[in-house]
Design a protein around this motif. Sequence first.
Motif, short mmCIF file in Angstrom:
data_model
loop_
_atom_site.label_atom_id
_atom_site.label_comp_id
_atom_site.label_asym_id
_atom_site.label_seq_id
_atom_site.Cartn_x
_atom_site.Cartn_y
_atom_site.Cartn_z
N PRO A 37 38.40 -13.57 33.33
CA PRO A 37 39.56 -12.67 33.39
C PRO A 37 40.38 -12.76 34.67
CG PRO A 37 37.65 -11.51 32.55
CD PRO A 37 37.17 -12.85 32.97
N ARG A 38 39.81 -13.20 35.77
CA ARG A 38 40.57 -13.25 37.02
C ARG A 38 41.75 -14.22 36.91
NH1 ARG A 38 39.43 -13.26 42.76
NH2 ARG A 38 41.52 -13.26 43.66
N TYR A 39 41.50 -15.41 36.39
CA TYR A 39 42.57 -16.42 36.28
C TYR A 39 43.06 -16.54 34.84
CZ TYR A 39 41.03 -17.42 40.95
OH TYR A 39 40.70 -17.28 42.25
N ASP A 40 42.16 -16.31 33.93
CA ASP A 40 42.49 -16.15 32.52
C ASP A 40 43.43 -17.20 31.93
OD1 ASP A 40 41.98 -14.94 30.24
OD2 ASP A 40 43.22 -13.17 30.53
N ARG A 43 45.18 -16.67 28.47
CA ARG A 43 46.53 -16.12 28.28
C ARG A 43 47.44 -17.14 27.59
NH1 ARG A 43 48.62 -15.21 34.02
NH2 ARG A 43 47.04 -16.76 34.43
N PHE A 44 47.21 -18.43 27.88
CA PHE A 44 48.09 -19.47 27.34
C PHE A 44 47.53 -20.06 26.06
CE2 PHE A 44 48.06 -19.56 32.00
CZ PHE A 44 49.27 -18.93 32.19
N GLU A 126 43.87 -22.37 40.20
CA GLU A 126 45.31 -22.45 39.99
C GLU A 126 45.74 -23.89 39.69
OE1 GLU A 126 44.03 -20.82 42.55
OE2 GLU A 126 44.85 -18.80 42.55
N ALA A 127 45.12 -24.83 40.41
CA ALA A 127 45.46 -26.24 40.17
C ALA A 127 45.02 -26.66 38.78
CB ALA A 127 44.79 -27.11 41.23
N ILE A 129 44.88 -24.68 36.18
CA ILE A 129 45.85 -24.12 35.24
C ILE A 129 47.08 -25.02 35.18
CG2 ILE A 129 47.42 -22.18 34.87
CD1 ILE A 129 45.28 -20.33 35.89
N ASP A 130 47.55 -25.47 36.35
CA ASP A 130 48.69 -26.39 36.38
C ASP A 130 48.40 -27.64 35.56
OD1 ASP A 130 50.28 -24.81 37.88
OD2 ASP A 130 49.90 -25.81 39.78
N GLY A 131 47.18 -28.19 35.75
CA GLY A 131 46.81 -29.40 35.04
C GLY A 131 46.77 -29.20 33.54
N TYR A 133 48.43 -26.97 31.90
CA TYR A 133 49.81 -26.78 31.49
C TYR A 133 50.48 -28.13 31.19
CZ TYR A 133 52.95 -22.77 31.40
OH TYR A 133 53.70 -21.72 31.01
N LYS A 134 50.23 -29.05 32.12
CA LYS A 134 50.78 -30.40 31.96
C LYS A 134 50.18 -31.07 30.73
CE LYS A 134 52.70 -33.97 34.42
NZ LYS A 134 53.52 -34.07 35.62
N SER B 18 43.29 -7.09 36.50
CA SER B 18 42.99 -7.83 37.72
C SER B 18 43.36 -9.30 37.60
CB SER B 18 41.51 -7.69 38.06
OG SER B 18 40.74 -8.32 37.06
N THR B 19 43.90 -9.70 36.46
CA THR B 19 44.27 -11.10 36.27
C THR B 19 45.42 -11.48 37.21
OG1 THR B 19 43.72 -10.84 33.95
CG2 THR B 19 45.01 -12.76 34.55
N TYR B 22 49.24 -16.32 37.75
CA TYR B 22 49.52 -17.46 38.60
C TYR B 22 50.81 -18.26 38.35
CZ TYR B 22 49.72 -22.03 40.49
OH TYR B 22 50.20 -23.17 41.02
N ILE B 105 48.73 -32.26 40.75
CA ILE B 105 48.63 -32.75 39.37
C ILE B 105 49.50 -33.99 39.20
CG2 ILE B 105 48.89 -32.07 36.97
CD1 ILE B 105 47.04 -30.29 38.67
#
Lengths: 147, 137
Positions: A37-40, A43-44, A126-127, A129-131, A133-134, B18-19, B22, B105
Amino acid sequence: MFKKIIEKSFEKSPWLFHINAGSCNACDIEFVATLTPRYDAERFGFKLTGTPRHADIIVVSGPVTEQSKDRVIRTIAQVPNPKVIVALGSCPASGNIFAGSYSVLHTLDYYVPVDVYVPGCSPKPEAIIDGLYKAVEILKNKRRDNK
Amino acid sequence: MNFPFVKEAVNSLFKKPSTERYPFVKKEAPLGYRGRILFKSDKCIGCGMCIRVCAPGAITKSTKKTDDGEEITMNFFMGRCTFCQMCADFCPRGAIELTNEFSMITEDKSNLNVSGTFIKKLPPKQQAGSQTISKQV
Ligand code: SF4
Ligand code: SF4
């Protein structure tokens, strides 16, 4: 009409399959943290699946070792096309500190085509998630080209 | 019967999730984060200390002879780096810095190379039988 809905939902919810090819577990922990849940990342629409046959995106962490080589290739071959392969961390890209070891063979792209590299040792969530996404963008393009 | 978590649960109903949002809200890496390497080629002297301490062997040095000295290229391959910062700690000239850029990336591995080139001047050649030698005799 029905087909369109299915295609749309494919793009909105790519399923992930995670292979540990011999990593030290740091990348795996960060990858799991990405789904918490922190980075979740869910969501996507990302969802971790237990079988390669349901997956769209394959996340490989760790260097390809003598033991895991056949299994990695066989598992990736079971994933239906189009698929996107994400190399998580520095290890699949080069072997990192394990390069030159008696049990570590080649880099991952020697065996399978790698689409996205997420360097870092280990990468921040975070990185990742970026990856991912790509990876989804690439997956969309591959779907369009396949038609 | 007592429900120890009821208070917590009710409180959480009115809290923000708490999410971390980003990709929509940019995030800074924490202080001291070791990310992509920044190489300042004007400070480097080509001593090779960084190559010696790098455990995975992510640094390569190539030299080329030119008219006014040696052209030295230092290449840091981020796809092989463990981001241990040993090279930055050991560099006598402070030519290496690990920035807080965490997202590297790429689709192409060659984008992960960080390199810098500089020219190292050779010392002026001494004449045969120069003064220093003749004085010692
Ligand atoms: S970067 Fe620093 S340690 Fe590496 S060769 Fe240059 S001066 Fe020496
Ligand atoms: S940070 Fe560590 S692994 Fe990366 S180049 Fe420097 S010494 Fe090598």
